[in-house]
Design a protein around this motif. Structure first.
Motif, short mmCIF file in Angstrom:
data_model
loop_
_atom_site.label_atom_id
_atom_site.label_comp_id
_atom_site.label_asym_id
_atom_site.label_seq_id
_atom_site.Cartn_x
_atom_site.Cartn_y
_atom_site.Cartn_z
N LYS A 46 0.84 -1.18 0.00
CA LYS A 46 0.00 0.00 0.00
C LYS A 46 0.89 1.24 0.00
O LYS A 46 1.77 1.36 0.84
N VAL A 47 0.63 2.13 -0.94
CA VAL A 47 1.32 3.42 -0.99
C VAL A 47 0.23 4.48 -1.05
O VAL A 47 -0.36 4.71 -2.10
N GLU A 48 -0.06 5.06 0.08
CA GLU A 48 -1.22 5.95 0.15
C GLU A 48 -0.99 7.26 -0.60
O GLU A 48 -0.01 7.96 -0.39
N VAL A 49 -1.92 7.56 -1.48
CA VAL A 49 -1.94 8.83 -2.22
C VAL A 49 -3.28 9.48 -1.92
O VAL A 49 -4.31 8.81 -1.87
N ILE A 50 -3.27 10.79 -1.71
CA ILE A 50 -4.51 11.51 -1.46
C ILE A 50 -4.72 12.55 -2.55
O ILE A 50 -3.84 13.38 -2.81
N ASP A 51 -5.87 12.48 -3.20
CA ASP A 51 -6.30 13.53 -4.13
C ASP A 51 -7.34 14.38 -3.40
O ASP A 51 -8.29 13.84 -2.82
N THR A 52 -7.17 15.67 -3.45
CA THR A 52 -8.12 16.58 -2.82
C THR A 52 -8.87 17.33 -3.90
O THR A 52 -8.28 18.08 -4.68
N ASP A 80 -10.94 14.90 0.60
CA ASP A 80 -9.81 14.02 0.37
C ASP A 80 -10.29 12.64 -0.08
O ASP A 80 -11.20 12.06 0.53
N TYR A 81 -9.65 12.12 -1.12
CA TYR A 81 -9.95 10.78 -1.63
C TYR A 81 -8.65 9.98 -1.60
O TYR A 81 -7.67 10.34 -2.28
N LYS A 82 -8.63 8.90 -0.84
CA LYS A 82 -7.42 8.10 -0.67
C LYS A 82 -7.33 6.99 -1.72
O LYS A 82 -8.33 6.41 -2.11
N ASP A 83 -6.13 6.72 -2.13
CA ASP A 83 -5.87 5.67 -3.13
C ASP A 83 -4.58 4.97 -2.73
O ASP A 83 -3.50 5.55 -2.81
N ASN A 84 -4.69 3.72 -2.27
CA ASN A 84 -3.51 2.96 -1.82
C ASN A 84 -2.79 2.25 -2.95
O ASN A 84 -1.71 1.67 -2.72
N TYR A 85 -3.38 2.27 -4.17
CA TYR A 85 -2.83 1.42 -5.23
C TYR A 85 -2.51 2.20 -6.50
O TYR A 85 -2.46 1.64 -7.59
N ARG A 86 -2.25 3.50 -6.34
CA ARG A 86 -1.89 4.33 -7.50
C ARG A 86 -0.64 3.80 -8.18
O ARG A 86 -0.48 3.92 -9.40
N TRP A 87 0.23 3.21 -7.41
CA TRP A 87 1.49 2.71 -7.97
C TRP A 87 1.27 1.65 -9.04
O TRP A 87 2.12 1.47 -9.93
N LEU A 88 0.13 0.96 -9.01
CA LEU A 88 -0.14 -0.08 -10.00
C LEU A 88 -0.49 0.50 -11.37
O LEU A 88 -0.58 -0.23 -12.35
N GLU A 89 -0.68 1.82 -11.45
CA GLU A 89 -1.01 2.43 -12.74
C GLU A 89 0.21 2.55 -13.66
O GLU A 89 0.06 2.74 -14.86
N ASP A 90 1.40 2.42 -13.10
CA ASP A 90 2.62 2.52 -13.91
C ASP A 90 2.94 1.14 -14.50
O ASP A 90 3.78 0.41 -13.98
N MET A 97 -19.51 5.86 -8.16
CA MET A 97 -19.37 4.79 -9.16
C MET A 97 -18.15 3.91 -8.92
O MET A 97 -18.04 2.83 -9.50
N ASP A 98 -17.22 4.37 -8.10
CA ASP A 98 -15.90 3.76 -8.00
C ASP A 98 -15.91 2.56 -7.06
O ASP A 98 -16.00 2.71 -5.84
N GLY A 99 -15.82 1.36 -7.64
CA GLY A 99 -15.82 0.15 -6.83
C GLY A 99 -14.65 0.07 -5.88
O GLY A 99 -14.79 -0.29 -4.71
N MET A 100 -13.44 0.41 -6.36
CA MET A 100 -12.26 0.32 -5.52
C MET A 100 -12.37 1.22 -4.30
O MET A 100 -11.98 0.84 -3.19
N VAL A 129 -10.17 -0.15 -21.59
CA VAL A 129 -10.09 -0.22 -20.13
C VAL A 129 -8.71 -0.77 -19.79
O VAL A 129 -8.46 -1.97 -19.90
N VAL A 130 -7.83 0.11 -19.40
CA VAL A 130 -6.44 -0.27 -19.17
C VAL A 130 -6.37 -1.26 -18.02
O VAL A 130 -7.21 -1.27 -17.11
N ALA A 131 -5.34 -2.12 -18.03
CA ALA A 131 -5.26 -3.26 -17.11
C ALA A 131 -5.30 -2.86 -15.64
O ALA A 131 -5.77 -3.64 -14.80
N TRP A 132 -4.81 -1.67 -15.30
CA TRP A 132 -4.81 -1.32 -13.88
C TRP A 132 -6.20 -1.02 -13.33
O TRP A 132 -6.40 -0.99 -12.11
N GLN A 133 -7.20 -0.82 -14.19
CA GLN A 133 -8.55 -0.60 -13.67
C GLN A 133 -9.06 -1.83 -12.92
O GLN A 133 -9.36 -1.74 -11.73
N PRO A 134 -9.17 -3.01 -13.55
CA PRO A 134 -9.53 -4.19 -12.75
C PRO A 134 -8.43 -4.61 -11.78
O PRO A 134 -8.70 -5.20 -10.73
N GLY A 135 -7.17 -4.27 -12.13
CA GLY A 135 -6.06 -4.66 -11.27
C GLY A 135 -6.11 -4.02 -9.90
O GLY A 135 -5.89 -4.68 -8.87
N LYS A 136 -6.41 -2.74 -9.84
CA LYS A 136 -6.48 -2.03 -8.56
C LYS A 136 -7.65 -2.54 -7.72
O LYS A 136 -7.56 -2.62 -6.49
#
Length: 724
Positions: free
Chosen positions: A28-34, A39-49, A634-637, A660-667
């Motif tokens: 988990k690498v926590e990223v916060i988008d405001t 604040d919206y937290k995303d622990n799996y942003r790293w999987l987008e690369d 709408m965001d399942g994750m 639908v890029v692979a990280w969408q179902p991946g995350k």
């Protein structure tokens, strides 16, 4: 808006599920988008690369776990064998017919062929002549034909083919009489559009990058014009926001060109996104070779016109000086209107076919008629509109179901009508619009399926939704099925873009029905079953109705004894990833298993993928204070919570998928694996030989056999269990 990386947690959360399933470690690498103070937290942003070796390794390990698990489930290989047997029942399949003069071009697939090949006939009764075999064209590669467009003189064929379902076309031109390829070759394009009227050039969609991992690769695309015999690197920017900045074409839109044989005095252009409202331009054809075409607006979004079919890239129909269109203005179930092509005035257009109690879904034109296609919410109803007499005559179909019409030669009034339903295999008819007579098609012949496929029962019911709205639900089951809650049940739906879940005979699904599975299709809001209002009731801020309708139908199936929660599974594909990911995160107790097939299940990050910007009109953007909240819903994750007993889930990604890029179902898979408290598996299947889909039958069968076997196994079907 700001983005802050707060901290990195490299740890595996221990749980019963992890101990049992031994998932690859997911940090988990926590990223916060405001956005707008939230604040919206995303622990799996790293999987987008996806170019990061660590990310590639994670997906490969997930794929290995998925493949190893599914190879040990019985019934999977037998399912493939059944589909292969059903496929072999039809001797040959013809599709994409196109007639130029007396020549007829088509794709044909024989039993056992992995993909279709391109053929032509000199006349209707001439033998089939092979033009392009994608299986032998490049040694060691399985290609798929993305498109083929004959020149107006019928002597050349523009062919677009791709590898591994990537939907990126390589374009080449075949000289038909000599059966040789011209030197012209476009190494990568987003699609072929068509020929110039003099057959000296063709148009195609240029994109900046074909890398499906590049979030900016499809921004500011262009229609380019390639003149035969020239280097593609010098191709002309024919239509784009760069070439015509005064048109203010958004960077996310696909600017396209269209020529129509029914209006040869003009060149037409348009903006393509997922939005239904048409934005079109036109100019005199003598400006075609001009470096600065003087475009005139044909229609704008506020005119509220939507896609029809054949002319102008599938939008408007032209007869003489009149142009016809479908609109929802003052007509929630749509009506047909007309205006003068030379001086279009849609605000005062003539209503030529008034709104009915059914939805007008489209039309197909011939020499003298428009064949209008209506939907009663489930089945098709055809009408023949005569522009000269302005009469609209109902056509009596051979049987009820879904009818799809095509006219391969608009110099005639001859149509081909494909007709099918949930329990009736596709039957193709020839239809003479002058006499209104149906006869057997000279192309595709009906398939005779094994006897067990004749015992399929269909129930069409309506289910009360969470807010009292009645939701159509189609239920298909084997004759003699008892409603005692003992049946395995499989649900699938859509609910986006105004796309309707229309009845069709699916050998994939019906192979399960013959094994005693109840197959259910909810017609949820966001689809087009009941017109524009139904579509907009599952759109952006109203999107929760889509998965809530799905949940209501699941509850109905249990209440009526068709199944029970321990035997119930659901499936969502592509945009349906919203539906299935939110259904199981909102009601994890209701489902035993789910399929998230190339599903968009991290919608807050959707617009930051290659195909995301084009989908903003449908789902919304994080740059809008209201729409960002809708995207969060709408965001399942984003709705996965630690310690919840989630159902078994198989997630599927296509490695070359640009939609639908692979990280969408991946995350989503990563979040579920780390959070679930149940002992049920969460798998991440990766298809490295596939994109969003592929024409390759063997790859397709293997892909869906894994998906279906997974949910059958997890819902207790006796034919699908761990091998001893």
């Amino acid at each position: 808006m700001k983005k802050t990386i707060l901290f990195a947690l490299v740890a595996l959360i221990s749980s019963t599920a992890f101990a049992q399933w031994n998932y690859p470690t997911t940090k988990k690498v926590e990223v916060i988008d405001t956005y707008f103070g939230v604040d919206y937290k995303d622990n799996y942003r790293w999987l987008e690369d996806l170019n990061n070796p660590e990310v590639e390794t994670w997906f490969k390990q997930q794929a290995e776990l998925s493949d190893a698990t599914m190879s040990n489930i019985s019934g999977r290989d037998e399912l493939i064998a059944e589909w292969r047997k059903l496929d072999a029942l039809q001797s040959e399949t013809f599709s994409d017919l196109k007639k130029i003069g007396e020549r007829i071009f088509f794709k044909k697939r024989m039993p056992g062929d992995k993909v279709g090949k391109i053929y032509y006939r000199e006349t209707m009764n001439s033998p089939d002549i092979l033009l392009f075999d994608p299986l032998s064209f490049k040694e060691g590669k399985t290609l798929s034909v993305e498109s083929f467009i004959p020149s107006y003189d019928g002597k050349k064929l523009l062919i677009g083919y791709s590898e591994n379902g990537a939907e990126i076309s390589i374009l080449q031109v075949l000289d038909i009489d000599s059966n040789t390829f011209l030197p012209d070759l476009i190494p990568s394009a987003s699609g072929a559009m068509g020929w110039s009227f003099d057959d000296s050039a063709f148009m195609y969609m240029w994109i900046k990058s074909t890398d499906n991992k590049d979030p900016e690769g499809r921004l500011n695309p262009k229609t380019k014009l390639h003149k035969l015999g020239t280097n593609y690197k010098t191709d002309i920017d024919f239509f784009s926001n760069e070439a015509y900045p005064d048109l203010d074409i958004p960077s996310k839109a696909y600017p396209y060109i269209s020529l129509s044989k029914n209006a040869k005095d003009y060149v037409f252009a348009g903006q393509g996104t997922v939005a239904k409202e048409l934005i079109l331009y036109y100019a005199p054809i003598d400006q075609f070779n001009s470096e600065n075409i003087e475009w005139k607006t044909l229609c704008k979004a506020t005119d509220q016109l939507i896609n029809g079919t054949p002319d102008l890239g599938g939008s408007l129909a032209i007869f003489g000086t009149n142009v016809y269109a479908i609109t929802y203005k003052d007509a929630p179930k749509y009506k047909l209107i007309a205006t003068d092509l030379k001086n279009p005035d849609w605000a005062n257009a003539e209503t030529v076919v008034a709104e009915k109690d059914m939805s007008l879904t489209g039309y197909t034109r011939s020499k003298d008629y428009l064949l209008l296609n209506y939907s009663d919410g489930i089945n098709s109803h055809l009408f023949k509109f005569n522009p000269k007499t302005k009469t609209n005559t109902k056509i009596t179909l051979p049987f009820m179901g879904i009818a799809k019409a095509k006219c391969i030669d608009t110099k005639t009034n001859d149509f081909i009508i494909d007709l099918t339903s949930w329990n009736k295999p596709l039957t193709e008819f020839s239809f003479d619009a002058d006499t209104e007579k149906f006869t057997a098609s000279p192309w595709n012949t009906p398939v005779t399926y094994p006897a067990e496929y004749n015992d399929l029962i269909v129930e069409e019911v309506e289910v009360k939704g969470h807010d009292g709205v009645m939701i159509p639900l189609s239920i298909i089951y084997k004759k003699g099925t008892k409603k005692d809650g003992s049946n395995v049940c499989f649900m699938r739906s859509y609910g986006a873009y105004g796309y309707s879940m229309t009845p069709s005979f699916s050998s994939f699904a019906n192979a399960l029905v013959t094994k005693g599975v109840v197959y259910a299709v909810p017609h949820v809001r966001g689809g087009g079953e009941k017109g524009e209002a139904w579509y907009k009731a599952g759109y952006k801020t109203t999107k929760p109705n889509t998965w809530k309708d799905f949940i209501s139908c699941a509850e109905y199936l249990i209440e009526q004894g068709f199944t029970q929660s321990s035997k119930l599974s659901g499936m969502g594909t592509s945009a349906r990833g919203i539906l299935i990911s939110r259904a199981i995160t909102e009601r994890p107790d209701l489902f035993a298993a789910a399929i998230n097939n190339v599903g968009t299940s991290n919608k807050m990050r959707g617009e930051f993928s290659a195909n995301g910007p084009a989908n903003v009109p449908e789902f919304g953007t994080v740059t809008d204070p209201i729409e960002v909240k809708a995207l969060y819903e709408m965001d399942g994750m984003q709705h996965v919570k630690d310690g919840v007993n989630y159902p078994a889930v198989i997630n599927i990604a296509g490695w070359t998928d640009s939609r639908v890029v692979a990280w969408q179902p991946g995350k989503f898979a990563a979040a579920l694996q780390n959070a679930t408290a149940s002992s049920k598996p969460v798998l991440m299947k990766v298809n490295y030989d596939n994109g969003h889909f592929t024409e390759d039958r063997e790859v397709t069968w293997a892909n869906f056999a894994d998906q279906f076997a997974f949910v059958m196994w997890q819902t207790g079907h006796p034919d699908f269990q761990v091998k001893k």
